[in-house]
Design an enzyme around this catalytic site. Structure first.
Site, PDB file in Angstrom:
ATOM      1  N   GLU A  23       0.829  -1.207   0.000  1.00 17.76           N
ATOM      2  CA  GLU A  23       0.000   0.000   0.000  1.00 17.76           C
ATOM      3  C   GLU A  23       0.865   1.260   0.000  1.00 17.76           C
ATOM      4  O   GLU A  23       0.637   2.205  -0.754  1.00 17.76           O
ATOM      5  CB  GLU A  23      -0.906  -0.030   1.227  1.00 17.76           C
ATOM      6  CG  GLU A  23      -1.582   1.265   1.592  1.00 17.76           C
ATOM      7  CD  GLU A  23      -2.055   1.256   3.035  1.00 17.76           C
ATOM      8  OE1 GLU A  23      -1.348   1.809   3.910  1.00 17.76           O
ATOM      9  OE2 GLU A  23      -3.127   0.680   3.304  1.00 17.76           O
ATOM     10  N   ASP A  83      -5.808  -3.403  -1.931  1.00 16.62           N
ATOM     11  CA  ASP A  83      -5.669  -1.958  -2.127  1.00 16.62           C
ATOM     12  C   ASP A  83      -4.255  -1.601  -2.557  1.00 16.62           C
ATOM     13  O   ASP A  83      -4.055  -0.723  -3.403  1.00 16.62           O
ATOM     14  CB  ASP A  83      -6.098  -1.177  -0.882  1.00 16.62           C
ATOM     15  CG  ASP A  83      -5.264  -1.478   0.343  1.00 16.62           C
ATOM     16  OD1 ASP A  83      -4.659  -2.570   0.430  1.00 16.62           O
ATOM     17  OD2 ASP A  83      -5.225  -0.613   1.238  1.00 16.62           O
TER      18      ASP A  83
END
Length: 348
Positions: A60, A116
């Protein structure tokens, strides 16, 4: 089941939301912020350091910093970030191990992916490929996007739905599965990947994410928990704190940045943060209790952007400077500034 009917009506009425994402390249209008951020959180090798979490690194964080490098027009740093990510985190399936510890041997201490992080890296590569002429990043973005669509998308009552990672979240993995995290729906990234991998489920994922966000509202504040079970009607997932916290605070940012801001989508967040003088707080939605404050400027900036998107109030100037907190809230503030410049320039 009544909630299924409500979802069907929502999806049928909304159709395909159209929200072409603005180009990110060159959109960080704060060069001093990027220089301070890079100096504090990016090593010379291109590793992003989480200064509040034992100096670990995560997929991330690499994706966030790559996106910021494109926004700051800093190709040299972008290349370092991408090279480190490929050398240290990429897996055989073109997704990325999510957790890297400088003190461990081997450094990757959890090889599962985080969806993500994968989305952010693919999005940053797509933006870089468009922004810097002749840059060879588009093919890598498309490869990662295809891998996400194969590994991290499951069918639910809401349609195609993102899982947080390849292992551990589906119905066969846990009794309350599938379990999702709404803050993993990086809506502007989903729009952008549709131009890179047009056969992917990106538009359907936008619809499922907005539908879940409209349905998974719990407690007196009618907010989503960080982790949500989709077995039957949405409910807080088992085994996780039933909190609106450091994950879920990203949801209104991504909705607004993704062109999905409306009174309906942002209402619970705007109500929560109606007082500009009060910092956001983590909330226990099951117990109805207010937990620790979140006073860092990154969280204040998300709250201010939410008020801006819902009520057209200006973002305070003290949230636009180059002074930094730790890695995560500083990153949230940088992203919020980009989103404001792109979607809500009248609020700056």
């Amino acid at each position: 089941m009544r909630w299924l009917l409500a979802v069907a009506m929502l999806l049928g009425a909304s159709g395909m939301v159209q929200a072409a994402p603005p180009a990110v390249g060159g959109s960080l209008h704060a060069p001093e912020f990027w220089q301070a951020y890079k100096s504090r959180f990016v090593t010379p090798a291109g590793r992003v350091v989480d200064t509040a979490n034992k100096n670990m690194s995560h997929s991330e964080g690499q994706g966030y910093a790559m996106l910021l490098a494109v926004a700051a027009d800093d190709r040299a740093t972008f290349d370092l970030l991408w090279q480190w990510s490929r050398a240290q985190l990429i897996r055989d399936d073109s997704l990325f191990a999510w957790k890297w510890d400088p003190e461990a041997t081997p450094h990757v201490i959890d090889a599962n992916n985080a969806t993500d992080g994968d989305l952010l890296i693919a999005w940053a590569l797509a933006e870089a490929g468009d922004y810097w002429p002749g840059a060879p990043y588009g093919a890598a973005a498309a490869e990662i996007a295809e891998a996400i669509s194969k590994a991290d998308v499951v069918e639910t009552a809401f349609g195609p739905t993102l899982t947080p990672g390849r292992i551990g979240f589906e119905a066969e993995d846990r009794p309350d599965g599938p379990v999702v995290n709404l803050s993993y729906w990086v809506f502007p990234a989903l729009w952008r990947l549709q131009t890179i991998a047009p056969d992917g489920p990106w538009g359907a994922l936008v619809k499922s994410g907005t539908a879940i966000a409209a349905t998974a509202r719990f407690g007196a504040q009618q907010l989503p928990t960080d982790w949500i079970s989709l077995k039957g009607a949405p409910r807080p997932a088992d085994g996780y704190p039933k909190t609106f916290g450091y994950d879920a605070i990203r949801i209104p940012l991504y909705l607004a940045w993704g062109g999905l801001a409306s009174k309906a989508t942002l209402a619970p967040y705007a109500a929560l943060w109606a007082d500009p003088a009060a910092p956001p707080r983590r909330l226990d939605l099951a117990a109805g209790e207010t937990l620790e404050p979140m006073p860092n400027k990154g969280y204040l900036a998300i709250a201010a952007l939410t008020r801006c998107a819902a009520l057209r109030t200006r973002i305070p100037t003290d949230l636009t400077g180059a002074d930094l907190d730790s890695y995560y809230p500083s990153t949230m503030r940088a992203l919020t500034l980009i989103a404001a410049h792109q979607r809500f320039p009248q609020c700056l």
